[in-house]
Design a protein around this motif. Structure first.
Motif, PDB file in Angstrom:
ATOM      1  N   LYS A 133      -0.734  -8.774 -14.091  1.00 26.01           N
ATOM      2  CA  LYS A 133      -0.908  -8.599 -12.643  1.00 26.01           C
ATOM      3  C   LYS A 133      -2.399  -8.699 -12.329  1.00 26.01           C
ATOM      4  O   LYS A 133      -3.190  -7.895 -12.809  1.00 26.01           O
ATOM      5  N   SER A 134      -2.773  -9.703 -11.556  1.00 28.03           N
ATOM      6  CA  SER A 134      -4.190  -9.903 -11.252  1.00 28.03           C
ATOM      7  C   SER A 134      -4.699  -8.805 -10.325  1.00 28.03           C
ATOM      8  O   SER A 134      -3.910  -8.063  -9.725  1.00 28.03           O
ATOM      9  N   PRO A 135      -6.024  -8.679 -10.173  1.00 28.81           N
ATOM     10  CA  PRO A 135      -6.563  -7.643  -9.278  1.00 28.81           C
ATOM     11  C   PRO A 135      -6.120  -7.794  -7.828  1.00 28.81           C
ATOM     12  O   PRO A 135      -6.241  -6.859  -7.042  1.00 28.81           O
ATOM     13  N   HIS A 136      -5.609  -8.986  -7.474  1.00 28.92           N
ATOM     14  CA  HIS A 136      -5.267  -9.260  -6.077  1.00 28.92           C
ATOM     15  C   HIS A 136      -3.752  -9.212  -5.818  1.00 28.92           C
ATOM     16  O   HIS A 136      -3.323  -9.370  -4.674  1.00 28.92           O
ATOM     17  N   ALA A 137      -2.971  -9.011  -6.864  1.00 31.88           N
ATOM     18  CA  ALA A 137      -1.519  -9.136  -6.745  1.00 31.88           C
ATOM     19  C   ALA A 137      -0.841  -7.821  -6.380  1.00 31.88           C
ATOM     20  O   ALA A 137      -1.363  -6.737  -6.648  1.00 31.88           O
ATOM     21  N   ARG A 138       0.320  -7.943  -5.780  1.00 36.14           N
ATOM     22  CA  ARG A 138       1.189  -6.792  -5.518  1.00 36.14           C
ATOM     23  C   ARG A 138       2.582  -7.122  -6.030  1.00 36.14           C
ATOM     24  O   ARG A 138       2.958  -8.298  -6.137  1.00 36.14           O
ATOM     25  N   ILE A 139       3.347  -6.078  -6.352  1.00 36.17           N
ATOM     26  CA  ILE A 139       4.689  -6.254  -6.912  1.00 36.17           C
ATOM     27  C   ILE A 139       5.704  -5.573  -6.012  1.00 36.17           C
ATOM     28  O   ILE A 139       5.471  -4.467  -5.510  1.00 36.17           O
ATOM     29  N   GLU A 140       6.822  -6.235  -5.829  1.00 39.28           N
ATOM     30  CA  GLU A 140       7.868  -5.736  -4.929  1.00 39.28           C
ATOM     31  C   GLU A 140       9.197  -5.639  -5.671  1.00 39.28           C
ATOM     32  O   GLU A 140       9.552  -6.538  -6.439  1.00 39.28           O
ATOM     33  N   ILE A 141       9.890  -4.526  -5.463  1.00 39.50           N
ATOM     34  CA  ILE A 141      11.289  -4.397  -5.900  1.00 39.50           C
ATOM     35  C   ILE A 141      12.109  -4.241  -4.625  1.00 39.50           C
ATOM     36  O   ILE A 141      12.247  -3.130  -4.090  1.00 39.50           O
ATOM     37  N   PRO A 142      12.644  -5.331  -4.087  1.00 36.04           N
ATOM     38  CA  PRO A 142      13.300  -5.272  -2.769  1.00 36.04           C
ATOM     39  C   PRO A 142      14.527  -4.373  -2.726  1.00 36.04           C
ATOM     40  O   PRO A 142      14.816  -3.766  -1.691  1.00 36.04           O
ATOM     41  N   GLU A 143      15.260  -4.267  -3.856  1.00 36.45           N
ATOM     42  CA  GLU A 143      16.461  -3.430  -3.864  1.00 36.45           C
ATOM     43  C   GLU A 143      16.133  -1.960  -3.621  1.00 36.45           C
ATOM     44  O   GLU A 143      16.983  -1.185  -3.184  1.00 36.45           O
ATOM     45  N   LEU A 144      14.904  -1.580  -3.905  1.00 31.79           N
ATOM     46  CA  LEU A 144      14.478  -0.194  -3.744  1.00 31.79           C
ATOM     47  C   LEU A 144      13.488  -0.033  -2.587  1.00 31.79           C
ATOM     48  O   LEU A 144      13.093   1.087  -2.268  1.00 31.79           O
ATOM     49  N   GLU A 145      13.131  -1.175  -1.971  1.00 29.13           N
ATOM     50  CA  GLU A 145      12.109  -1.180  -0.929  1.00 29.13           C
ATOM     51  C   GLU A 145      10.843  -0.486  -1.432  1.00 29.13           C
ATOM     52  O   GLU A 145      10.224   0.326  -0.762  1.00 29.13           O
ATOM     53  N   PHE A 146      10.476  -0.864  -2.659  1.00 31.57           N
ATOM     54  CA  PHE A 146       9.335  -0.253  -3.327  1.00 31.57           C
ATOM     55  C   PHE A 146       8.292  -1.316  -3.634  1.00 31.57           C
ATOM     56  O   PHE A 146       8.630  -2.458  -3.974  1.00 31.57           O
ATOM     57  N   GLU A 147       7.017  -0.927  -3.548  1.00 33.10           N
ATOM     58  CA  GLU A 147       5.938  -1.884  -3.802  1.00 33.10           C
ATOM     59  C   GLU A 147       4.817  -1.222  -4.601  1.00 33.10           C
ATOM     60  O   GLU A 147       4.445  -0.079  -4.346  1.00 33.10           O
ATOM     61  N   ILE A 148       4.304  -1.968  -5.584  1.00 32.16           N
ATOM     62  CA  ILE A 148       3.083  -1.587  -6.303  1.00 32.16           C
ATOM     63  C   ILE A 148       1.973  -2.439  -5.721  1.00 32.16           C
ATOM     64  O   ILE A 148       1.970  -3.657  -5.898  1.00 32.16           O
ATOM     65  N   SER A 149       1.054  -1.824  -5.025  1.00 35.67           N
ATOM     66  CA  SER A 149       0.043  -2.587  -4.294  1.00 35.67           C
ATOM     67  C   SER A 149      -1.063  -3.081  -5.221  1.00 35.67           C
ATOM     68  O   SER A 149      -1.174  -2.650  -6.378  1.00 35.67           O
ATOM     69  N   SER A 150      -1.888  -3.980  -4.703  1.00 37.44           N
ATOM     70  CA  SER A 150      -3.056  -4.437  -5.464  1.00 37.44           C
ATOM     71  C   SER A 150      -4.091  -3.310  -5.479  1.00 37.44           C
ATOM     72  O   SER A 150      -4.238  -2.581  -4.495  1.00 37.44           O
ATOM     73  N   ASP A 151      -4.795  -3.157  -6.599  1.00 37.56           N
ATOM     74  CA  ASP A 151      -5.773  -2.073  -6.708  1.00 37.56           C
ATOM     75  C   ASP A 151      -7.129  -2.563  -7.191  1.00 37.56           C
ATOM     76  O   ASP A 151      -7.990  -1.761  -7.554  1.00 37.56           O
ATOM     77  N   GLY A 152      -7.313  -3.901  -7.198  1.00 42.67           N
ATOM     78  CA  GLY A 152      -8.601  -4.437  -7.614  1.00 42.67           C
ATOM     79  C   GLY A 152      -8.815  -4.459  -9.113  1.00 42.67           C
ATOM     80  O   GLY A 152      -9.911  -4.755  -9.578  1.00 42.67           O
ATOM     81  N   LYS A 153      -7.764  -4.133  -9.893  1.00 46.11           N
ATOM     82  CA  LYS A 153      -7.873  -4.132 -11.353  1.00 46.11           C
ATOM     83  C   LYS A 153      -6.807  -5.043 -11.952  1.00 46.11           C
ATOM     84  O   LYS A 153      -5.734  -5.210 -11.386  1.00 46.11           O
ATOM     85  N   ARG A 154      -7.121  -5.590 -13.118  1.00 42.35           N
ATOM     86  CA  ARG A 154      -6.165  -6.418 -13.840  1.00 42.35           C
ATOM     87  C   ARG A 154      -5.292  -5.520 -14.712  1.00 42.35           C
ATOM     88  O   ARG A 154      -5.790  -4.630 -15.384  1.00 42.35           O
ATOM     89  N   HIS A 155      -3.987  -5.773 -14.703  1.00 43.76           N
ATOM     90  CA  HIS A 155      -3.068  -4.980 -15.519  1.00 43.76           C
ATOM     91  C   HIS A 155      -2.207  -5.927 -16.356  1.00 43.76           C
ATOM     92  O   HIS A 155      -1.585  -6.842 -15.824  1.00 43.76           O
TER      93      HIS A 155
END
Length: 306
Positions: A133-155
């Motif tokens: 996950k790049s520093p600019h990316a966010r992740i979405e799980i639509p079935e749960l309406e949940f999101e991991i936002s971008s935090d400026g760090k690479r994971h």
């Protein structure tokens, strides 16, 4: 609609088990050391371009709590130098027999390609797919309406560990917030924590969607990852974008030139009129002098007769 792709990105080529829970922490610490030398407190480059691999390896070994380098490299399943070779954003070179490395900066924003990657998680096996996950990316799980936002760090971690980290962070947030959160707010967060824990068992399929405006995120493996990516900027896009401005400048120059010519013509006309007036005045003066001379000549015989 995107197309399933199978490419050989840098993460894909790595032989190291990047799903190991220690990898994300190790990469974060590595980047922390790099930026502490390469960037000053104002975010400006310090001029440091390379760091010695051996010194940074020992610093990481101590920071992460390993007893010695053999124990550290045993956890890495190889040498620290070999580990750096498999990181997609690290460049390494050897000088006079000593290895150095640098962390490659992200591409300039003008070269970004907005990308959406979708993974269908059908079983617990799919949870061990590695997600960079790049520093600019966010992740979405639509079935749960949940999101991991971008935090400026690479994971760099498995999908399982990304979810487990979200569970830990949410629970820790509730504990630290204490009475500052309403009971209703706490209850909703804890409901999300419970739901995420259930998803780790994959009782039913769910969707993992990564949105990255920079297009620098990856999965390993990339098989069955649906990718939707904006087209690359055309080579002449910059020139085309500047065409209206160039045309406007050219039109302005032409208009200015036309104005200059008109002004010159007007000045020329004014000068011509002045010359004509001067010529007319000289001609009138000459006629007046001729008349006076003629009158004087007529008066001379009469005077002689008297």
């Amino acid at each position: 609609m995107g197309i399933p792709v199978s490419n050989s990105g840098l993460l894909e080529a790595s032989k190291i088990d990047m799903s190991h829970q220690e990898m994300d922490r190790l990469v974060t610490e590595l980047e922390g050391i790099w930026y502490s030398f390469a960037v000053d407190g104002d975010g400006e480059p310090t001029g440091v371009e390379w760091l010695p691999v051996d010194h940074v390896g020992h610093a990481l070994c101590n920071d992460l709590g390993y007893e010695d380098m053999p124990e550290f490299e045993d956890a890495l399943k190889g040498t620290f130098e070999a580990f750096l070779d498999h990181l997609p954003h690290v460049v390494k070179e050897t000088r006079n027999g000593r290895a150095y490395f640098q962390i490659r900066p992200d591409p300039p924003q003008s070269a970004w390609r907005d990308t959406k990657m979708t993974v269908r998680v059908n079983s617990t096996k799919d949870l061990w797919r590695v997600c960079l996950k790049s520093p600019h990316a966010r992740i979405e799980i639509p079935e749960l309406e949940f999101e991991i936002s971008s935090d400026g760090k690479r994971h760099i971690d498995s999908i399982y560990n990304h979810i487990a980290a979200a569970v830990y962070n949410l629970g820790n947030y509730v504990r630290q917030a204490g009475s500052s959160l309403s009971e209703d707010h706490k209850s909703k967060i804890l409901d999300t924590v419970i739901a995420l824990n259930v998803f780790l068992d994959v009782p039913k399929p769910f969707t993992w969607i990564l949105h990255d405006p920079s297009g620098t995120s990856e999965f390993k493996p990339m098989e069955d990852v649906e990718v939707e990516q904006a087209p690359e900027p055309e080579a002449g896009a910059g020139a085309t974008d500047g065409a209206p401005e160039a045309a406007a400048a050219e039109a302005g120059a032409a208009e200015e030139g036309a104005g200059d010519e008109a002004a010159a013509a007007e000045a020329g006309a004014a000068a011509g009129d002045a010359e004509q007036r001067q010529a007319a005045a000289a001609e009138a003066e000459e006629e007046e002098e001729a008349e006076e001379a003629e009158e004087e000549a007529q008066q001379r015989p009469a005077a002689a007769a008297r």
